[in-house]
Design a protein around this motif. Structure first.
Motif, PDB file in Angstrom:
ATOM      1  N   GLN A 209       0.856  -1.179   0.000  1.00 35.96           N
ATOM      2  CA  GLN A 209       0.000   0.000   0.000  1.00 35.96           C
ATOM      3  C   GLN A 209       0.895   1.233   0.000  1.00 35.96           C
ATOM      4  OE1 GLN A 209      -3.367  -0.145  -0.239  1.00 35.96           O
ATOM      5  NE2 GLN A 209      -3.403   2.078  -0.450  1.00 35.96           N
ATOM      6  N   ARG A 210       0.842   1.983  -1.086  1.00 32.47           N
ATOM      7  CA  ARG A 210       1.752   3.107  -1.284  1.00 32.47           C
ATOM      8  C   ARG A 210       1.603   4.166  -0.206  1.00 32.47           C
ATOM      9  NH1 ARG A 210       1.146   7.946  -3.811  1.00 32.47           N
ATOM     10  NH2 ARG A 210       3.020   8.928  -4.654  1.00 32.47           N
ATOM     11  N   GLY A 211       2.731   4.631   0.318  1.00 25.62           N
ATOM     12  CA  GLY A 211       2.716   5.714   1.292  1.00 25.62           C
ATOM     13  C   GLY A 211       2.247   7.006   0.660  1.00 25.62           C
ATOM     14  N   GLY A 212       1.286   7.664   1.312  1.00 25.26           N
ATOM     15  CA  GLY A 212       0.710   8.855   0.707  1.00 25.26           C
ATOM     16  C   GLY A 212       0.656  10.074   1.599  1.00 25.26           C
ATOM     17  N   VAL A 213       1.080   9.942   2.859  1.00 24.46           N
ATOM     18  CA  VAL A 213       1.026  11.084   3.773  1.00 24.46           C
ATOM     19  C   VAL A 213       2.303  11.906   3.614  1.00 24.46           C
ATOM     20  CG1 VAL A 213       0.831  11.871   6.157  1.00 24.46           C
ATOM     21  CG2 VAL A 213      -0.428   9.835   5.408  1.00 24.46           C
ATOM     22  N   LYS A 214       2.166  13.091   3.053  1.00 26.92           N
ATOM     23  CA  LYS A 214       3.307  13.999   2.901  1.00 26.92           C
ATOM     24  C   LYS A 214       3.361  14.917   4.119  1.00 26.92           C
ATOM     25  CE  LYS A 214       2.881  13.924  -2.151  1.00 26.92           C
ATOM     26  NZ  LYS A 214       2.663  14.732  -3.374  1.00 26.92           N
ATOM     27  N   PHE A 215       4.563  15.174   4.592  1.00 29.94           N
ATOM     28  CA  PHE A 215       4.685  15.969   5.810  1.00 29.94           C
ATOM     29  C   PHE A 215       5.879  16.912   5.721  1.00 29.94           C
ATOM     30  CE2 PHE A 215       6.851  11.900   6.493  1.00 29.94           C
ATOM     31  CZ  PHE A 215       8.116  12.300   6.891  1.00 29.94           C
TER      32      PHE A 215
END
Length: 813
Positions: free
Chosen positions: A217-223
């Motif tokens: 599941q591709r990481g999608g949370v940009k911070f």
């Protein structure tokens, strides 16, 4: 000689100052943290920081509550629907191993098992030449939600103040010294995220990244995190990934973090812009202004409750030493401190509009923490919120209630796709993406009753608040959970009972070497509560009478509780319990706590059987399990045994010890760290002092002999009552002051006689509908069982007619 004398004088003054300051409501230590479980937690609901306090190299390990691996997804699938009837057949045929293997293959998640909560990274502040420090002190101030570090080097006293600001949404650090020009340091940010990018943007240090890809599941949370410094005196340079300060009188760091997370299905926030705006807005204020606003916001919640269990000389020692010695010495103030620390943690990790507390609250230093630091809903996530209403932190309950709303949305697809059922379902775990399908292996994850337990929190919110508008909003969510079970309950062949299958008694194996089963006791209790709460809600709201009738008819066909051959409350539909079983889960005792189906007054046979089951399980266990047991022994009206569990829980866990207990920083040790034990024990301490589930407000129901005198202020009881103040002497009620926010009959129960104007001896059932009691089926009792008589002390019950908004004072006599 003159310099030596001067240094000795400074040293003595410092020591006297440290001993003179009030440390009653502080966790304090005489050495820096040597590992994460000794660092001190700060949080404003969204931003978490762990403060280590090393003089030469401060480490602030940081979290932002929405940095999770993966991205919006569902783990529901179509294979399960076809397989479930075969699994049910195998269970009823007694082939549990085959049933569990088939469930593993066809029912459990075919995509991912949920996403981990992840750290942001660290801020390091290095101080050249500070290795040779003296006069060391650090603390966490529960009354202000701040952390302080102080020490001296070469005759200069240094001080650090850190907070995670509630109002301004930044982490603040102030560095001062008692000699001008003494602050020289370097500040940098690091992160274990392999894509982390550290840059200088104008006068700010920034770190940007993206959450991890996990289980495909591709990481999608940009911070992005940002630091900006403000100095008084000296020189400051921001360059080459560092903020460097030389010869300053004072330095203040402003730290912001933001992500692109909007909600569980939307990652559209302009996170870089948000991080910059938060930082720039806060930078317009000085540290004192931000600290003052922070404390004012925090204290509106924290100050609602005060507790005094007494104090001894033991309270003068550092906190880690007090934990280590708690079982051997009388230190009642440590129990009070532990109670207030849990309230502090809930305020700090669960703010309205944010995420609920996960397995570690908001504090985690890993990319892949234990159990992914998700929401385990077969006990742990619910335990996090046991103190919310009871200890007057109802607003902190909001993030959890919002999660219930959200999984009721995502769970509809899972119910339809996997079971062909109406309503919604949640299995034993969820994450920030609100997955609801079963995860991991069937041994732990084949349990579809999470929704039934979560909706109990909606009902409890109503019982404490009396808010019918909230109940109207909650009703469709509760109804959806019930619709699912109405569609999936199946008739078992031996008695014709309607049972949940396939399921399990969470994580515990039965005699057939599997966990998978049908009609386990906890499921039956959860169904009973869910249906009963909806029936009562229908009556209160004056709606949905036909659906309530369906629930009544179905409730009659649920399996009753059973007493097995050893006089125990059966954990399963069959008499499979082993008296030597020491499993950490005590799921079949849900009916004692947090439910109220099992009572010493109404169901003595079940009460004795449940108590026998808990005695078989034993006391020592994992941290959270001992937290549950404190509550259970409180409900068994045995204060001394509840206190014994509290002693077991407050035993120091270090890297060289084994077993559950408490770390030096007062975090609960499963081990490893899980925050649920903190919250469970706090609820248990409150339950020892006041209960309201059994038709009355019971004062001092499980008071241990060691707390023979004391007081507590601010606890909340069901029916909209608030315990403004409760004092006791010689283990008896001295005075209680109660505010009635809703009006109606106030029924009090106590172990000594009470007196007040208008107070009358009670008789019959409490007419206040918030105290209605469940009509539990008669249990089936094994012919081999030996039951013990339930002997209760003499209690006095009184009624007082109250008006909304009025305060009433009652005295003991």
């Amino acid at each position: 000689m003159r310099r030596t004398t001067s240094l000795i004088f400074v040293f003595l003054v410092t020591i006297l100052t440290l001993h003179a300051q009030d440390t009653s409501w502080k966790l304090w230590y005489d050495k820096p943290a040597s590992n994460w479980n000794e660092a001190l937690p700060l949080g404003n609901g969204r931003l978490g920081a762990m403060v280590f306090g090393a003089p030469a190299m401060e480490r602030l390990q940081l979290n932002e509550e929405t940095i999770w691996a993966g991205s919006p997804n569902s783990n529901a699938h179509t294979k399960a629907k076809e397989a479930i009837p075969y699994v049910q057949q195998l269970i009823f045929e007694g082939d549990y191993q085959a049933a569990q293997e088939l469930a593993d293959e066809r029912i459990m998640s075919q995509t991912n098992d949920g996403m981990p909560y992840e750290t942001f990274g660290n801020v390091y502040i290095s101080f050249p030449g500070h290795q040779g420090y003296e006069d060391y002190y650090r603390d966490l101030n529960l009354e202000e939600a701040t952390s302080t570090v102080s020490y001296s080097v070469d005759g200069v006293q240094y001080k650090r103040e850190v907070l995670s600001a509630f109002e301004d949404d930044v982490i603040m650090v102030r560095l001062t010294a008692d000699r001008p020009g003494s602050i020289t340091c370097n500040v940098q940010m690091t992160s274990p995220h392999d894509n982390a990018d550290v840059r200088i943007r104008e006068d700010q240090l920034t770190l940007s990244g993206v959450s991890q890809t996990h289980d495909h599941q591709r990481g999608g949370v940009k911070f992005q995190g940002r630091i900006k410094a403000k100095n008084k005196g000296g020189e400051m340079v921001t360059k080459d990934g560092l903020i460097s300060v030389a010869g300053a009188d004072e330095v203040t760091l402003y730290i912001s973090i933001a992500t692109n997370f909007k909600n569980y299905k939307d990652l559209s926030v302009e996170y870089e812009k948000k991080a910059a705006e938060i930082l720039n807005a806060s930078f317009q204020k000085d540290f004192d202004a931000i600290k003052s606003a922070h404390i004012a916001y925090y204290q509106q919640f924290y100050d609602r409750v005060a507790i005094d269990l007494g104090s001894t000389e033991a309270a003068e020692k550092p906190t880690d030493q007090r934990i280590q010695q708690f079982a051997e010495v009388n230190d009642p103030q440590l129990a009070a401190l532990y109670f207030q620390f849990a309230r502090y943690l809930l305020i700090s990790c669960s703010q309205p509009g944010g995420q609920p507390s996960n397995l570690q609250g908001i504090w985690n230093d890993m990319l892949f923490p234990p159990w992914e630091s998700k929401y385990t809903v077969n006990i742990n996530a619910e335990m996090n919120y046991w103190p919310a209403e009871l200890t007057n932190l109802s607003e902190m309950h909001e993030p959890f209630l919002q999660m219930v709303r959200e999984v009721s949305e995502t769970g509809r697809e899972t119910a339809k796709m996997m079971y062909g059922a109406r309503g919604w379902v949640l299995h034993h775990n969820t994450d920030i993406w609100r997955i609801t399908g079963p995860i991991d292996y069937a041994a732990s994850g084949m349990w579809p009753s999470g929704g039934a337990w979560l909706t109990q929190h909606l009902w409890e919110r109503y019982l404490y608040s009396g808010d019918e508008d909230f109940l109207k909003e909650a009703y469709p969510i509760m109804k959806g959970a019930a619709q699912f079970f109405l569609d999936v309950l199946i008739e078992e062949p031996e008695h014709g009972w309607l049972v949940v299958s396939p399921s399990s008694s969470p994580e515990n194996s039965h005699v057939h070497g599997a966990t998978i089963a049908a009609g386990v006791t906890m499921d039956n209790q959860l169904m009973f509560d869910l249906f009963s709460n909806l029936i009562r809600s229908s009556e209160i709201l004056g709606q949905d009478e036909a659906f309530a009738d369906t629930l009544k008819a179905t409730r009659k066909r649920l399996a009753p509780m059973q007493v097995g051959q050893y006089g125990q409350l059966q954990e399963w539909m069959h008499d499979w319990d082993d008296p030597a079983d020491k499993h950490r889960h005590v799921s079949h005792l849900y009916g004692v706590f947090p439910s109220n189906q099992i009572s010493p007054f109404r169901t003595p046979e079940l009460f004795d059987a449940a108590r026998t089951s808990l005695m078989f399980r034993g006391d020592p266990s994992t941290g959270w399990s001992m937290g549950w047991k404190v509550n259970l022994w409180a409900r068994f009206l045995d204060g001394d045994h509840a206190y014994k569990l509290l002693q077991n829980q407050l035993s120091l866990v270090t890297p060289s010890t084994r077993g559950g207990g408490t770390y030096a920083n007062m975090f609960d040790a499963h081990p490893p760290f899980q925050i649920d034990g903190n919250f469970g024990c706090a609820a248990g301490i409150a339950e020892m002092l006041m209960q309201s589930q059994e038709g009355a407000i019971h004062l001092l129901p499980a008071l241990p002999n060691v707390w023979d005198k004391g007081s507590i202020e601010g606890l909340r009881a069901r029916g909209g009552f608030e315990i403004v103040g409760l004092t006791w002497k010689d283990n008896k009620v001295d005075k209680v002051v109660i505010k009635s926010t809703l009006g109606g009959n106030l029924r009090l129960r106590a172990g000594n006689k009470l007196k007040a104007k208008g107070l009358e001896e009670a008789s019959g059932n409490n007419p206040n509908h918030f105290f209605d009691l469940p009509e539990v089926k008669q249990p089936l009792v094994s012919e081999q069982a030996t039951l013990n008589p339930v002997t209760l002390q003499e209690y006095y019950e009184y009624d007082l007619d109250t008006e909304a908004g009025e305060v009433y004072e009652i005295s003991g006599r």
